[in-house]
Motif scaffolding. Structure first.
Motif, PDB file in Angstrom:
ATOM      1  N   TRP A 138      -7.777   5.084  -2.365  1.00  0.00           N
ATOM      2  CA  TRP A 138      -8.028   6.082  -1.337  1.00  0.00           C
ATOM      3  C   TRP A 138      -6.707   6.565  -0.777  1.00  0.00           C
ATOM      4  O   TRP A 138      -5.833   5.759  -0.446  1.00  0.00           O
ATOM      5  CB  TRP A 138      -8.913   5.508  -0.235  1.00  0.00           C
ATOM      6  CG  TRP A 138     -10.334   5.424  -0.668  1.00  0.00           C
ATOM      7  CD1 TRP A 138     -10.983   4.329  -1.188  1.00  0.00           C
ATOM      8  CD2 TRP A 138     -11.280   6.487  -0.671  1.00  0.00           C
ATOM      9  NE1 TRP A 138     -12.272   4.650  -1.509  1.00  0.00           N
ATOM     10  CE2 TRP A 138     -12.492   5.962  -1.200  1.00  0.00           C
ATOM     11  CE3 TRP A 138     -11.233   7.815  -0.279  1.00  0.00           C
ATOM     12  CZ2 TRP A 138     -13.630   6.742  -1.341  1.00  0.00           C
ATOM     13  CZ3 TRP A 138     -12.373   8.597  -0.419  1.00  0.00           C
ATOM     14  CH2 TRP A 138     -13.562   8.056  -0.935  1.00  0.00           C
ATOM     15  N   ARG A 139      -6.548   7.875  -0.681  1.00  0.00           N
ATOM     16  CA  ARG A 139      -5.291   8.440  -0.204  1.00  0.00           C
ATOM     17  C   ARG A 139      -5.536   9.475   0.880  1.00  0.00           C
ATOM     18  O   ARG A 139      -6.587  10.107   0.948  1.00  0.00           O
ATOM     19  CB  ARG A 139      -4.508   9.082  -1.346  1.00  0.00           C
ATOM     20  CG  ARG A 139      -5.188  10.273  -1.993  1.00  0.00           C
ATOM     21  CD  ARG A 139      -4.207  11.199  -2.708  1.00  0.00           C
ATOM     22  NE  ARG A 139      -3.302  10.493  -3.602  1.00  0.00           N
ATOM     23  CZ  ARG A 139      -2.248  11.061  -4.171  1.00  0.00           C
ATOM     24  NH1 ARG A 139      -1.987  12.344  -3.950  1.00  0.00           N
ATOM     25  NH2 ARG A 139      -1.468  10.387  -4.970  1.00  0.00           N
ATOM     26  N   PHE A 140      -4.520   9.614   1.728  1.00  0.00           N
ATOM     27  CA  PHE A 140      -4.500  10.626   2.774  1.00  0.00           C
ATOM     28  C   PHE A 140      -3.189  11.382   2.610  1.00  0.00           C
ATOM     29  O   PHE A 140      -2.112  10.795   2.678  1.00  0.00           O
ATOM     30  CB  PHE A 140      -4.586   9.951   4.140  1.00  0.00           C
ATOM     31  CG  PHE A 140      -4.454  10.865   5.330  1.00  0.00           C
ATOM     32  CD1 PHE A 140      -5.096  12.095   5.373  1.00  0.00           C
ATOM     33  CD2 PHE A 140      -3.708  10.465   6.432  1.00  0.00           C
ATOM     34  CE1 PHE A 140      -4.980  12.923   6.483  1.00  0.00           C
ATOM     35  CE2 PHE A 140      -3.588  11.274   7.547  1.00  0.00           C
ATOM     36  CZ  PHE A 140      -4.227  12.507   7.578  1.00  0.00           C
ATOM     37  N   GLU A 152      -1.412   5.684   0.871  1.00  0.00           N
ATOM     38  CA  GLU A 152      -2.516   5.157   0.071  1.00  0.00           C
ATOM     39  C   GLU A 152      -2.993   3.826   0.622  1.00  0.00           C
ATOM     40  O   GLU A 152      -2.195   2.988   1.037  1.00  0.00           O
ATOM     41  CB  GLU A 152      -2.088   4.962  -1.387  1.00  0.00           C
ATOM     42  CG  GLU A 152      -1.970   6.239  -2.172  1.00  0.00           C
ATOM     43  CD  GLU A 152      -1.807   5.970  -3.665  1.00  0.00           C
ATOM     44  OE1 GLU A 152      -2.212   6.836  -4.460  1.00  0.00           O
ATOM     45  OE2 GLU A 152      -1.290   4.894  -4.028  1.00  0.00           O
ATOM     46  N   GLU A 153      -4.308   3.651   0.598  1.00  0.00           N
ATOM     47  CA  GLU A 153      -4.908   2.365   0.904  1.00  0.00           C
ATOM     48  C   GLU A 153      -4.650   1.436  -0.286  1.00  0.00           C
ATOM     49  O   GLU A 153      -4.958   1.790  -1.422  1.00  0.00           O
ATOM     50  CB  GLU A 153      -6.405   2.532   1.139  1.00  0.00           C
ATOM     51  CG  GLU A 153      -7.219   1.266   1.143  1.00  0.00           C
ATOM     52  CD  GLU A 153      -6.788   0.286   2.211  1.00  0.00           C
ATOM     53  OE1 GLU A 153      -6.704  -0.912   1.889  1.00  0.00           O
ATOM     54  OE2 GLU A 153      -6.551   0.708   3.356  1.00  0.00           O
ATOM     55  N   PRO A 154      -4.041   0.254  -0.075  1.00  0.00           N
ATOM     56  CA  PRO A 154      -3.679  -0.596  -1.212  1.00  0.00           C
ATOM     57  C   PRO A 154      -4.863  -1.141  -1.999  1.00  0.00           C
ATOM     58  O   PRO A 154      -4.749  -1.408  -3.188  1.00  0.00           O
ATOM     59  CB  PRO A 154      -2.883  -1.737  -0.559  1.00  0.00           C
ATOM     60  CG  PRO A 154      -3.280  -1.721   0.874  1.00  0.00           C
ATOM     61  CD  PRO A 154      -3.584  -0.301   1.202  1.00  0.00           C
ATOM     62  N   ILE A 179      -4.021   5.374   7.015  1.00  0.00           N
ATOM     63  CA  ILE A 179      -5.368   5.370   6.457  1.00  0.00           C
ATOM     64  C   ILE A 179      -5.928   3.962   6.594  1.00  0.00           C
ATOM     65  O   ILE A 179      -5.237   2.968   6.364  1.00  0.00           O
ATOM     66  CB  ILE A 179      -5.404   5.861   4.990  1.00  0.00           C
ATOM     67  CG1 ILE A 179      -6.857   6.022   4.526  1.00  0.00           C
ATOM     68  CG2 ILE A 179      -4.619   4.949   4.064  1.00  0.00           C
ATOM     69  CD1 ILE A 179      -6.992   6.777   3.207  1.00  0.00           C
ATOM     70  N   GLN A 180      -7.182   3.891   7.012  1.00  0.00           N
ATOM     71  CA  GLN A 180      -7.848   2.614   7.261  1.00  0.00           C
ATOM     72  C   GLN A 180      -9.184   2.605   6.534  1.00  0.00           C
ATOM     73  O   GLN A 180      -9.975   3.543   6.673  1.00  0.00           O
ATOM     74  CB  GLN A 180      -8.061   2.416   8.755  1.00  0.00           C
ATOM     75  CG  GLN A 180      -8.713   1.096   9.140  1.00  0.00           C
ATOM     76  CD  GLN A 180      -8.917   0.985  10.636  1.00  0.00           C
ATOM     77  OE1 GLN A 180      -9.365   1.928  11.288  1.00  0.00           O
ATOM     78  NE2 GLN A 180      -8.562  -0.149  11.204  1.00  0.00           N
ATOM     79  N   LEU A 181      -9.450   1.562   5.792  1.00  0.00           N
ATOM     80  CA  LEU A 181     -10.681   1.443   5.026  1.00  0.00           C
ATOM     81  C   LEU A 181     -11.500   0.266   5.517  1.00  0.00           C
ATOM     82  O   LEU A 181     -10.994  -0.855   5.639  1.00  0.00           O
ATOM     83  CB  LEU A 181     -10.356   1.268   3.541  1.00  0.00           C
ATOM     84  CG  LEU A 181     -11.531   1.369   2.572  1.00  0.00           C
ATOM     85  CD1 LEU A 181     -12.052   2.799   2.497  1.00  0.00           C
ATOM     86  CD2 LEU A 181     -11.118   0.889   1.187  1.00  0.00           C
TER      87      LEU A 181
END
Length: 268
Positions: A138-140, A152-154, A179-181
């Motif tokens: 997931w990227r912002f 990017e979310e790792p 970015i937070q998942l």
């Protein structure tokens, strides 16, 4: 003669502990409860146009928009001041996604405002973009039409049929993108390196990136919110709500909302 008195009074309970401030600086919120056609902006005026007959499915809360990449389905709103950005502005985007597939294209856009081009490398044209990349991360991305910065979310949680909560924001004070998942206690972050950014004049699109070879998301999108401020850690946790999500109907302003609960006592 014995007299009976009935005393009625109201006690006010505030809901500020439940969702304090989530209405503050909220620009637009799409619940995605409609089964077809226009998706209403329940908070603002940015209703979404249905392109190629977006369907629906069971959402994180009530219904969700169900976009099919094989049918080039997406939702959109024309360029507007509300959905554009100043040169250096705080903003936050929150949404829930449930992918039906992550194959077929290099990118799976969920929420973006981008400029189409057949000749320029696409990532430089993102004004803002949330979605997956070719590595299923997931990227912002935020840019100014010339250069861009990406965080990017790792983790790579792209299993199909699973709801994920994605939060992305720009903090001009820290000069970073985040970015937070799924309520991760340590959001991914990167220094904002482009100086200024732009909202461009492109449409805002949910489920599509309008490159020369358009990319589409494939799955369900629900409970999408756009704020022009940075949400607090507590507010982000409230939106995730331990994985249950939070309905717009439970949002309040920073002062909270008071609901009277009447009680009566009888004295003889």
């Amino acid at each position: 003669m014995k007299k009976t008195f009935i005393v009625i009074f109201s006690i006010f309970f505030t809901s500020s502990q439940c969702s304090a401030g989530l209405l503050d600086s909220l620009i637009s919120y799409w619940k995605m409860d409609e089964t077809s056609g226009t998706r209403e902006d329940i908070h603002g005026t940015q209703d979404l146009t249905d392109n190629n007959t977006v369907s629906y499915g069971t959402g994180k809360i009530s219904n969700a928009a169900d976009v099919e990449w094989s049918n080039s389905e997406y939702l959109s709103h024309a360029d507007s001041d509300e959905l554009s950005l100043g040169s250096d502005e705080d903003f936050t985007i929150s949404l829930w996604v449930n992918g039906e597939s992550y194959a077929g294209y290099n990118y799976r856009p969920v929420f973006c405002k981008c400029t189409a081009s057949a000749s320029t490398c696409e990532y430089l044209l993102y004004y803002y973009y949330i979605g997956t990349d070719p590595n299923n991360k997931w990227r912002f991305t935020v840019g100014n039409g010339v250069t861009a910065t990406t965080v990017e979310e790792p983790m790579t949680p792209t299993s199909t049929g699973v709801w994920h909560h994605v939060l992305a924001w720009h903090d001009k004070t820290s000069n970073k993108l985040y970015i937070q998942l799924d309520g991760d206690a340590t959001p991914a972050e990167v220094a904002w390196s482009n100086g200024t950014y732009s909202g461009g004049v492109s449409a805002m699109e949910i489920g599509r990136f309008p490159h020369s070879t358009a990319h589409f998301f494939d799955g369900m999108i629900d409970e999408v919110g756009f704020w022009k401020r940075v949400l607090t850690a507590d507010e982000r946790a409230e939106l995730y709500n331990s994985g249950n999500g939070l309905s717009y109907d439970d949002f309040t302003s920073s002062g909270g909302s008071a609901t009277p609960k009447s009680r009566g006592y009888i004295f003889n």
